[in-house]
Design an enzyme around this catalytic site. Structure first.
Site, PDB file in Angstrom:
ATOM      1  CE  LYS A 291      -0.386  -0.257   5.035  1.00 26.90           C
ATOM      2  NZ  LYS A 291      -1.284  -0.287   6.197  1.00 26.90           N
TER       3      LYS A 291
ATOM      4  CE1 TYR B 281      14.945  31.115   5.222  1.00 29.84           C
ATOM      5  CE2 TYR B 281      15.022  28.766   4.712  1.00 29.84           C
ATOM      6  CZ  TYR B 281      14.814  30.077   4.325  1.00 29.84           C
ATOM      7  OH  TYR B 281      14.452  30.349   3.026  1.00 29.84           O
TER       8      TYR B 281
END
Length: 357
Positions: free
Chosen positions: A37, A252
């Site tokens: 899946k 950042y």
């Protein structure tokens, strides 16, 4: 470097049948329902199914995945692990010869109302303690009675799902005992074992095992399994090199500062590709066969790595392995506070999958 952005997920096709063989070694008397899946755990459902063609069946989450497999020519048993999401899906399941889980009164009512003479394969899900899907043990006598009222012939299977086979022996044994007790009156094939139970609880293998993550070479438990091979290697290249002086920061928020003169490698990979944004400073990255630490925040398209110890070897265009061969995805997952399943399934569509035989 090549003409395109260098990030890629290299898929080692040969690893999949090798990993399937490891499952057979653990559970030689059981049939194998290979769980493919979520697009084959991010590897590509079609290529995964092709390499796992010797499995006894495939398990998927929804009818869309199952139909895709039929369209690609796979005639295997395919089990819809969450069953039907609407009554309208029953006709499709019959048309394509899908097995399906029944876990609720609503799904059972659709079968009771169905006007078909086509034989069905029904996997009855029992809630033995996971408390997601499934009939509670005390409801089973009524469920069995209703199944006997179905107008069509059917083959019954019983299954449940372990909640903690990777962590708790006591909980797992309790679930196993409940399952054995409540399904004892029924003569049918039974299935319990996921990857962790395949590895740790041989008594739970029963008629069918349902391996998932171990087929992709990652670990379902805290112990590494001999013989498993990573299928996906997430790779990119160094696109810039930069020396930082003491106290200079990178990325950042300036979450990391150099404590010595430091060579930084900028790598073309980021959370836009599925690399975890929450990976902390120190998360290992593999360059020239050596682990070097991630430094600074993960950006959408780039990460920065301290390669000072490799400064004599570094060059723009050097290969970088984020996980896979030589650096287990489980190591990155643990550093990032998640699991290998999430990282593999989370590699985004913009990352090309490159097959390697």
């Amino acid at each position: 470097m090549g003409a395109y952005r260098p990030v890629r997920a290299v898929i080692d096709l040969s690893a999949l049948p090798k990993n399937l063989q490891v499952v057979r070694h653990y559970a030689p008397k059981s049939k194998i329902l290979a769980i493919i899946k979520s697009n084959g755990y991010g590897h590509g459902i079609g290529r995964v199914a092709a390499q796992l063609s010797k499995a006894d069946g495939f398990g998927v989450a929804c009818i869309e995945e199952a139909i895709l497999l039929r369209q690609k020519g796979f005639l295997h048993r395919i089990v819809l692990l969450e069953g039907l999401f609407s009554e309208a899906e029953l006709a499709l399941a019959i048309q394509h010869r899908f097995d399906f889980v029944v876990h609720s009164d609503l799904q059972l009512s659709w079968l009771l109302a169905a006007q078909t003479s086509t034989p069905l394969n029904i996997w009855l899900k029992v809630d033995t303690g996971m408390h997601r899907l499934g009939f509670l043990p005390e409801a089973l006598p009524d469920v069995f009675e209703k199944l006997n009222q179905l107008k069509m012939p059917f083959q019954l299977y019983c299954l449940s799902h372990f909640s903690s086979a990777d962590e708790s022996e006591a909980v797992t044994q309790q679930q196993f005992s409940v399952f054995q007790e409540v399904t004892a009156p029924v003569s049918c094939a039974k299935s319990l074992a996921n990857s962790a139970a395949v590895q740790r609880f041989p008594e739970s293998h029963l008629d069918w095992v349902r391996p998932g993550i171990m087929l992709y070479g990652a670990s379902a438990t805290h112990e590494r399994v001999a013989g498993l091979h990573p299928v996906m290697t997430l790779m990119s290249k160094v696109i810039a090199l930069k020396w930082l002086d003491v106290d200079e920061a990178v990325g950042y928020g300036q979450t990391w500062q150099a404590t010595q003169r430091t060579l930084i490698a900028v790598v073309a990979i980021g959370y836009g590709d599925g690399y975890p944004r929450h990976a902390p400073n120190g998360t290992p990255v593999l360059i020239h066969g050596q682990q070097v630490p991630l430094v600074g925040r993960v950006s959408m398209d780039m990460i920065t790595v301290d390669v000072t110890t490799l400064s004599d070897q570094m060059a723009i265009g050097d290969d970088v392995i984020l996980w896979g061969k030589g650096l287990s995805v489980d190591v990155i997952a643990q550093a990032s506070g998640t699991i290998g399943y999430e990282l593999l399934c989370g590699v985004t569509q913009r990352v090309p999958r490159v097959e390697e035989t």
